[in-house]
Scaffold this active site. Sequence first.
Site, PDB file in Angstrom:
ATOM      1  N   GLY A   1    -140.430  25.838  57.953  1.00 38.65           N
ATOM      2  CA  GLY A   1    -141.322  25.980  59.096  1.00 38.65           C
ATOM      3  C   GLY A   1    -141.696  24.657  59.743  1.00 38.65           C
TER       4      GLY A   1
ATOM      5  N   HIS B   1    -139.111  22.062  64.839  1.00 42.65           N
ATOM      6  CA  HIS B   1    -138.883  21.028  65.846  1.00 42.65           C
ATOM      7  C   HIS B   1    -137.446  21.201  66.342  1.00 42.65           C
ATOM      8  CE1 HIS B   1    -136.756  19.101  62.576  1.00 42.65           C
ATOM      9  NE2 HIS B   1    -137.860  19.006  61.850  1.00 42.65           N
TER      10      HIS B   1
ATOM     11  N   HIS C   1    -134.606  22.044  63.837  1.00 38.62           N
ATOM     12  CA  HIS C   1    -134.486  23.460  63.466  1.00 38.62           C
ATOM     13  C   HIS C   1    -133.818  24.252  64.598  1.00 38.62           C
ATOM     14  CE1 HIS C   1    -138.120  22.209  61.021  1.00 38.62           C
ATOM     15  NE2 HIS C   1    -137.392  22.774  60.083  1.00 38.62           N
TER      16      HIS C   1
ATOM     17  N   GLN D   1    -139.892  23.375  45.082  1.00 39.45           N
ATOM     18  CA  GLN D   1    -139.153  22.157  45.406  1.00 39.45           C
ATOM     19  C   GLN D   1    -140.055  20.970  45.712  1.00 39.45           C
ATOM     20  OE1 GLN D   1    -137.169  24.077  48.896  1.00 39.45           O
ATOM     21  NE2 GLN D   1    -137.425  22.079  49.863  1.00 39.45           N
TER      22      GLN D   1
ATOM     23  N   ASP E   1    -130.843  16.098  55.628  1.00 38.80           N
ATOM     24  CA  ASP E   1    -131.045  16.269  54.182  1.00 38.80           C
ATOM     25  C   ASP E   1    -129.674  16.277  53.514  1.00 38.80           C
ATOM     26  OD1 ASP E   1    -134.137  17.065  53.863  1.00 38.80           O
ATOM     27  OD2 ASP E   1    -133.357  17.839  55.737  1.00 38.80           O
TER      28      ASP E   1
ATOM     29  N   VAL F   1    -131.024  15.512  64.490  1.00 45.05           N
ATOM     30  CA  VAL F   1    -131.643  15.382  65.814  1.00 45.05           C
ATOM     31  C   VAL F   1    -132.757  14.339  65.709  1.00 45.05           C
ATOM     32  CG1 VAL F   1    -132.888  16.583  67.655  1.00 45.05           C
ATOM     33  CG2 VAL F   1    -131.101  17.786  66.366  1.00 45.05           C
TER      34      VAL F   1
ATOM     35  N   SER G   1    -138.737  15.287  61.796  1.00 41.02           N
ATOM     36  CA  SER G   1    -139.091  15.828  60.483  1.00 41.02           C
ATOM     37  C   SER G   1    -140.448  16.489  60.610  1.00 41.02           C
ATOM     38  CB  SER G   1    -139.167  14.697  59.452  1.00 41.02           C
ATOM     39  OG  SER G   1    -139.882  15.140  58.314  1.00 41.02           O
TER      40      SER G   1
HETATM   41  P1  AMP Z   1    -136.989  21.982  56.562  1.00 39.79           P
HETATM   42  O1  AMP Z   1    -137.752  23.015  57.303  1.00 39.79           O
HETATM   43  O2  AMP Z   1    -137.502  20.579  56.764  1.00 39.79           O
HETATM   44  O3  AMP Z   1    -136.756  22.340  55.121  1.00 39.79           O
HETATM   45  O4  AMP Z   1    -135.547  21.936  57.222  1.00 39.79           O
HETATM   46  C1  AMP Z   1    -134.797  23.117  57.423  1.00 39.79           C
HETATM   47  C2  AMP Z   1    -133.411  22.736  57.831  1.00 39.79           C
HETATM   48  O5  AMP Z   1    -133.471  21.957  59.024  1.00 39.79           O
HETATM   49  C3  AMP Z   1    -132.709  21.864  56.763  1.00 39.79           C
HETATM   50  O6  AMP Z   1    -131.353  22.266  56.667  1.00 39.79           O
HETATM   51  C4  AMP Z   1    -132.847  20.485  57.341  1.00 39.79           C
HETATM   52  O7  AMP Z   1    -131.800  19.614  56.935  1.00 39.79           O
HETATM   53  C5  AMP Z   1    -132.756  20.768  58.829  1.00 39.79           C
HETATM   54  N1  AMP Z   1    -133.355  19.651  59.569  1.00 39.79           N
HETATM   55  C6  AMP Z   1    -134.537  19.044  59.332  1.00 39.79           C
HETATM   56  N2  AMP Z   1    -134.734  18.008  60.183  1.00 39.79           N
HETATM   57  C7  AMP Z   1    -133.623  17.963  60.972  1.00 39.79           C
HETATM   58  C8  AMP Z   1    -133.209  17.119  62.051  1.00 39.79           C
HETATM   59  N3  AMP Z   1    -133.960  16.112  62.488  1.00 39.79           N
HETATM   60  N4  AMP Z   1    -132.012  17.368  62.611  1.00 39.79           N
HETATM   61  C9  AMP Z   1    -131.219  18.386  62.181  1.00 39.79           C
HETATM   62  N5  AMP Z   1    -131.561  19.220  61.181  1.00 39.79           N
HETATM   63  C10 AMP Z   1    -132.744  19.012  60.578  1.00 39.79           C
END
Ligand code: AMP
Length: 254
Positions: free
Chosen positions: A23, A26, A29, A53, A140, A166, A175
Amino acid sequence: MKVVRTIGELELDGEVGLVPTMGAFHAGHVSLFEAARAENDIVVASLFVNPAQFDEESDLARYPRDEGRDAEIAAATGVDVLFAPSADEMYPAGFSTWVDPGSTGSEGSARPGHFRGVATVCLKLFNIVRPSRAYFGQKDAQQVAVVRRMVLDLDLGVRVRVLPTVRDEDGLALSSRNVLLSPSERERALGLPRALAGAVGADDPVAAARAALNGLEPDYVDVLDLGGARVLAAAVRVGSVRLIDNVIVKGALP
Ligand code: AMP
């Protein structure tokens, strides 16, 4: 778009693309939602701040949450189902089976137990949603390596797609945790993408990035294999916020 909170309520017909998330959406996502939308009948985004995690309780407690806003963004991007289960739905009383991902690199060493939680929740999501494809961000990178390995080792048959990181205009990788940075911390955080970008092409990219970190203390700077690509990755702490980032130094994302 349907918001679904229980496994029993999920009814999915057709080829499914799954985007696992925690969630606080940005543009990173959104890029995954768009990629999933382009090649599947049904797009499922999971929204689950996975307690398993988090290796630091304070990080879990202050992780940004805004489901209302997330639902609007997901719906506007063509997500069909937002799967937002409770922790009890995912880890009911008596839960005791975990995926041990084995080698998890520098990021795994810096965050004991983190990838066990990641691998377990991803396997559960794959079993619950049965996607043809699952979408992850290059940001990641070690997570991508762990999930790809698990898909191979456990014969999961899910196609893992990886989308480029991104960034904000100034280069900071987007992030969910960036909102926790003060303006001056955010300025200092720019040292991370700058050090990594400046080290591409160096004979010793790890040493070059370390030397350019401008006073930021790294948890690690390391090179890891991501399919056909070699990736220079680092984690730093800026104030109380831990940030990770990486750049490709050789090859291309598979
Ligand atoms: P998270 O919600 O932070 O666990 O991220 C969900 C998914 O979005 C994961 O596969 C992350 O690697 C991806 N993600 C997070 N930040 C970015 C970004 N800046 N650019 C591309 N994918 C992202």
